[in-house]
Motif scaffolding. Structure first.
Motif, short mmCIF file in Angstrom:
data_model
loop_
_atom_site.label_atom_id
_atom_site.label_comp_id
_atom_site.label_asym_id
_atom_site.label_seq_id
_atom_site.Cartn_x
_atom_site.Cartn_y
_atom_site.Cartn_z
N VAL A 1 0.85 -1.19 0.00
CA VAL A 1 0.00 0.00 0.00
C VAL A 1 0.89 1.24 0.00
O VAL A 1 1.86 1.32 0.78
N GLU A 2 0.58 2.20 -0.87
CA GLU A 2 1.26 3.49 -0.87
C GLU A 2 0.21 4.58 -0.92
O GLU A 2 -0.66 4.58 -1.78
N MET A 3 0.30 5.54 0.02
CA MET A 3 -0.68 6.62 0.09
C MET A 3 0.04 7.96 0.08
O MET A 3 1.10 8.11 0.70
N GLN A 4 -0.55 8.92 -0.64
CA GLN A 4 0.04 10.25 -0.76
C GLN A 4 -0.95 11.32 -0.32
O GLN A 4 -2.16 11.11 -0.31
N LYS B 1 2.86 14.01 -1.86
CA LYS B 1 3.87 13.52 -0.93
C LYS B 1 3.43 12.20 -0.31
O LYS B 1 2.31 12.08 0.16
N VAL B 2 4.32 11.19 -0.33
CA VAL B 2 3.99 9.88 0.25
C VAL B 2 4.00 10.00 1.77
O VAL B 2 4.99 10.42 2.37
N TYR B 3 2.87 9.66 2.39
CA TYR B 3 2.86 9.68 3.86
C TYR B 3 2.75 8.29 4.46
O TYR B 3 2.93 8.10 5.67
N LEU B 4 2.49 7.27 3.65
CA LEU B 4 2.46 5.90 4.16
C LEU B 4 2.83 4.93 3.05
O LEU B 4 2.34 5.04 1.93
N ARG B 5 3.72 4.03 3.37
CA ARG B 5 4.05 2.93 2.47
C ARG B 5 4.35 1.70 3.32
O ARG B 5 5.18 1.76 4.23
N GLU C 1 7.75 -4.41 5.54
CA GLU C 1 8.45 -3.15 5.23
C GLU C 1 7.48 -2.01 5.53
O GLU C 1 6.32 -2.05 5.11
N PHE C 2 7.96 -1.01 6.23
CA PHE C 2 7.06 0.07 6.65
C PHE C 2 7.81 1.38 6.77
O PHE C 2 8.89 1.46 7.36
N THR C 3 7.24 2.42 6.14
CA THR C 3 7.77 3.77 6.31
C THR C 3 6.60 4.74 6.24
O THR C 3 5.58 4.46 5.62
N ASP C 4 6.73 5.85 6.93
CA ASP C 4 5.68 6.87 6.88
C ASP C 4 6.32 8.25 7.02
O ASP C 4 7.50 8.38 7.35
N THR D 1 -6.73 8.15 -6.89
CA THR D 1 -6.10 9.43 -6.56
C THR D 1 -5.33 9.29 -5.25
O THR D 1 -5.90 8.97 -4.21
N ASP D 2 -4.04 9.48 -5.29
CA ASP D 2 -3.17 9.47 -4.12
C ASP D 2 -3.04 8.10 -3.46
O ASP D 2 -2.49 8.00 -2.36
N THR D 3 -3.51 7.04 -4.10
CA THR D 3 -3.43 5.72 -3.47
C THR D 3 -3.07 4.66 -4.51
O THR D 3 -3.64 4.62 -5.59
N LYS D 4 -2.14 3.78 -4.15
CA LYS D 4 -1.75 2.67 -5.01
C LYS D 4 -1.66 1.41 -4.17
O LYS D 4 -1.06 1.41 -3.09
N VAL D 5 -2.26 0.32 -4.66
CA VAL D 5 -2.26 -0.95 -3.94
C VAL D 5 -1.83 -2.05 -4.90
O VAL D 5 -2.38 -2.17 -6.01
N ASP D 6 -0.85 -2.86 -4.50
CA ASP D 6 -0.34 -3.96 -5.31
C ASP D 6 -0.65 -5.30 -4.63
O ASP D 6 -0.46 -5.45 -3.42
N PHE D 7 -1.12 -6.26 -5.44
CA PHE D 7 -1.38 -7.61 -4.97
C PHE D 7 -0.59 -8.60 -5.83
O PHE D 7 -0.66 -8.55 -7.05
#
Length: 582
Positions: free
Chosen positions: A367-370, A374-378, A415-418, A563-569
Motif C-alpha cells: 500500500v502506498e498513500m500520498q 507527498k507519500v505519507y504511508l508505504r 516493510e514500513f515507512t511513513d 487518486t493518491d493511493t496505489k495498492v499492489d497484490f
C-alpha cells in the motif's frame, strides 16, 4: 464505481499541537473496508500484562509491558495498584532503552481483586489490568483441575482413535491400536512423575498450615506453578471441545484423520508446555529457592524430628518427580508426547486412504498513500504458507469429486515507512523523536517449520491466518472456495509510529503521539489477490497432467491505483497431486 472517501477529524492539543488529522480513510471499490487508514492518539504508548495469572499473599505478582520514552533514553513507567480494601500502592520501572520492555514485581498483602494502572512516561496514556489474590495455596484444587482436564483430553483422544479402527484395513487397524497403546504408555510415564510431584506439593501444604511462615517463602513459585497449570488446563479443555465438534463426526475419514492429527498435535504442544514449566518451576521449588529457604529459616529452628524427616523425604520425592518428567523431553518421546502419533495419523494413515493436492503459497501486498503528491504511508508485507485439498481415493475416481482442505500461512516480512509531515504542517514544530514500529512478524514459514505442534498453535502467532477450503473438480479444473477464516490478523497487528515534538516558540512544551496504521485482513488480501467475489469467494484453476502427476498453479498479479493511493497484490499457489497406487 470507485470512490475516494477521505474523512478527517481535527483536534486541538492544549499543550502543543494546533491541528492533528485523527483519521483518514481511503476506500477503494466496493470490496474494501475502511482499512487504508491513519489514526492518531495523543501521548506515548503503554501496555501492561500479567505474567502470573494465579497469585497468593506475600507472593510476587509479575507485571510486564512495553513503554516508550519522550527521548531516546529509557522511559520511566509509573504503576498505580489499587488494593481490594481501597488503599493504593505506587511502584515504578524503567523500560529497556532498545526494546521498550519493562518488568516489575509487586508483593500483595491482601486477598481479593487488585486493579493495575500503568502510566506512560508522559503520563497521558494508560494501560489497565486486574489480578486476584487467593486466600491460600490449595494443592488439591490446583492439581485436581489439571488432572481432570488432562484425563478428559486423553479420553477424548482415545475415543476418537478407537472410532477410526472399524473404518481401517486390518493391518492399519492393528497398528492404530498399537500406536494408541504407545500413547497411553507415554501418558502413564508422565503420570508416574506427576503423582510424585503432587504428593510433595501436598506435603508442602501440610507443613505450611503448621508453620505459616512457609507460605511467604513458597508463595511466588506456587503462584507461577498454579498459573502454568491453569493455562495448560485451558488448552487441554480445547482439545476435548474440538474433538466434540461435528467435524470429528463427518463420514469422510480424511477429515477425521486431519481432526485427530490436529488434536494430537495440540495435546503434544500442551504437554510439552506444561512439563517444561513444571520442570523449570519445580527446580526453583526443590533446588534453588523454596526448599533451601525453608531448610535455612524454618526447618533448622522450628521443625521437630518427625517434620524434618517428612520435609526431607518430600524434597527427595519432588526431585525424583522432576527426573521422571524430564523423560518427556528425550528422543524416545518423539516430538513431545503424542508427537509420534501425529506423524502416524497425518502421514502413514492419511496417505494410505486419501489423495491430496498440496503445495506452497506465497505473496505480497503493498500500500502506498500520498497527500498532495507527498507519500505519507508505504508498507509492504510478504507472506508464505501452504494449501491442501484432499478426499478419499475412491471418491477421486468418481464424477465431479468434492474435496476439503485448508490454506494457511503467516507474514514473514514487513516493510514500513511513513511521513507524518506529509500531512501535518511542520513549520511550527521541532521533531525530537520519530520511532517507527512495524507490526511484529515471525521471519519464517511456520507451516513448514512446525515441529508437530499443529495449526492451533501456529494460528496464535502474529500475522498468521488459516482458512478452510472446499473444492470440486469440474471438467479438468479445480473450483476452490475460500471459507470464512478460523484465524486472521487481529487489530493489534498494525504498523505504528511514535512521534515526539516541541513547539519552536515554546521549547519547554514537549508532547508525544502515536500514529497507527491498521493492516487489511488476510481475508481481504487473499480474496482481492485471486479476484474473488466477496459473497462467493471462489477461484478456478486448470489442472495439468504430466507423467501421472496432476498440477494446478495460480499466479495472480494486480495493481489498483486511485487518486493518491496505489495498492499492489501478488500471489502464487502451486498444488500438486502425486501419483498413487490403490
Amino acid at each position: 464505481m470507485v470512490k475516494n472517501q477521505p474523512r478527517a477529524a481535527r483536534v486541538v492539543n492544549n499543550i502543543i499541537m494546533k491541528k492533528i488529522i485523527l483519521l483518514l480513510f481511503i476506500c477503494i471499490g466496493s470490496f474494501i473496508p475502511a482499512g487504508y487508514s491513519q489514526g492518531k492518539t495523543d501521548g506515548l504508548p503503554i501496555t501492561v500484562r500479567l505474567n502470573t495469572s494465579v497469585n497468593f499473599p506475600d507472593g510476587s505478582v509479575e507485571l510486564a509491558g512495553i513503554s516508550n520514552s519522550i527521548d531516546n533514553e529509557p522511559g520511566q513507567v509509573h504503576i498505580e495498584i489499587i488494593k481490594p480494601g481501597g488503599g493504593t500502592d505506587n511502584i515504578s520501572a524503567r523500560a529497556d532503552k532498545q526494546t521498550g520492555e519493562y518488568f516489575v514485581k509487586y508483593t500483595p498483602t491482601e486477598t481479593g481483586k487488585y486493579q493495575v494502572i500503568a502510566y506512560a512516561a508522559d503520563k497521558k496514556q494508560t494501560a489497565k489490568t486486574t489480578f486476584s489474590v487467593l486466600a491460600e495455596f490449595d494443592a488439591d484444587e490446583m492439581l485436581d483441575k489439571f488432572d481432570a482436564a488432562k484425563d478428559k483430553a486423553v479420553n477424548a483422544l482415545e475415543s476418537s482413535l478407537n472410532a477410526l479402527v472399524p473404518e481401517l484395513a486390518p493391518e492399519h487397524a492393528a497398528k492404530t491400536k498399537l500406536e494408541t497403546q504407545k500413547l497411553k504408555q507415554q501418558i502413564k510415564e508422565f503420570d508416574g512423575g506427576w503423582d510424585k510431584l503432587k504428593k510433595s506439593l501436598q506435603d508442602l501444604q501440610t507443613l505450611s498450615k503448621k508453620y505459616p511462615e512457609i507460605r511467604a517463602i513458597a508463595a511466588p513459585q506456587l503462584g507461577q506453578l498454579s498459573s502454568k497449570l491453569q493455562e495448560s488446563s485451558d488448552l487441554l479443555k480445547q482439545i476435548e471441545k474440538d474433538l466434540g465438534t461435528s467435524k470429528s463426526q463427518q463420514s469422510d475419514i480424511c477429515n477425521k484423520f486431519y481432526q485427530v492429527g490436529e488434536a494430537c498435535a495440540l495435546f503434544s504442544t500442551t504437554m510439552n508446555f506444561a512439563s517444561g514449566g513444571i520442570i523449570a518451576i519445580g527446580k526453583s521449588i526443590f533446588i534453588d529457592k523454596v526448599w533451601p529457604k525453608i531448610s535455612e529459616k524454618v526447618a533448622t529452628n522450628k521443625f521437630d524430628n518427625n517434620d524434618k524427616f517428612f520435609f526431607t523425604q518430600s524434597g527427595k520425592a519432588g526431585l525424583s518427580a522432576l527426573d521422571d518428567i524430564k523423560s518427556l523431553q528425550t528422543k524416545s518421546f518423539g516430538a513431545g508426547m503424542a508427537g509420534d502419533f501425529v506423524q502416524y495419523v497425518s502421514g502413514e494413515l492419511f496417505s494410505a486412504y486419501c489423495t491430496e493436492y498440496k503445495g506452497p503459497i506465497s505473496g505480497d501486498f503493498a500500500v502506498e498513500m500520498q497527500n498532495e503528491g507527498k507519500v505519507y504511508l508505504r508498507y509492504k508485507l510478504y507472506y508464505e504458507g501452504k494449501a491442501s485439498l484432499y478426499c478419499l481415493k475412491e471418491k477421486a475416481k468418481g464424477a465431479l469429486p468434492k474435496l476439503s482442505g485448508y490454506l494457511e500461512g503467516n507474514v514473514v516480512k514487513m516493510e514500513f515507512t511513513d511521513d507524518v509531515w506529509a500531512v501535518e504542517d511542520k513549520s511550527d514544530w521541532e521533531e525530537i523523536k520519530n520511532q517507527r514500529i512495524p507490526a511484529p512478524v515471525m521471519p519464517f514459514n511456520a507451516s513448514e517449520k512446525d515441529p508437530g505442534f499443529g495449526a492451533a498453535a501456529r494460528g496464535a502467532m502474529p500475522g498468521a491466518f488459516y482458512f478452510p477450503l472446499q473444492a470440486q473438480i469440474v471438467q479438468e479444473k479445480m473450483v476452490i472456495k475460500l471459507m470464512p477464516a478460523l484465524s486472521d490478523f487481529t487489530s493489534a497487528f498494525s504498523n505504528r509510529t511514535v512521534m515526539v515534538v516541541k513547539a519552536k516558540q515554546q521549547p519547554y512544551n514537549v508532547d508525544g503521539a502515536v500514529f497507527e496504521y491498521p493492516i487489511n485482513k488476510a481475508t481481504f488480501i487473499l480474496q482481492r489477490s485471486m479476484r474473488m467475489q466477496e459473497k462467493s469467494p471462489t477461484v478456478t484453476l486448470p489442472i495439468t497432467k504430466s507423467n501421472g502427476t496432476n498440477t494446478m498453479t495460480g499466479d495472480f498479479n494486480r495493481t489498483e491505483t486511485l487518486t493518491d493511493t496505489k495498492v499492489d497484490f501478488n500471489m502464487k499457489m502451486t498444488l500438486v497431486n502425486e501419483p498413487w497406487k490403490k
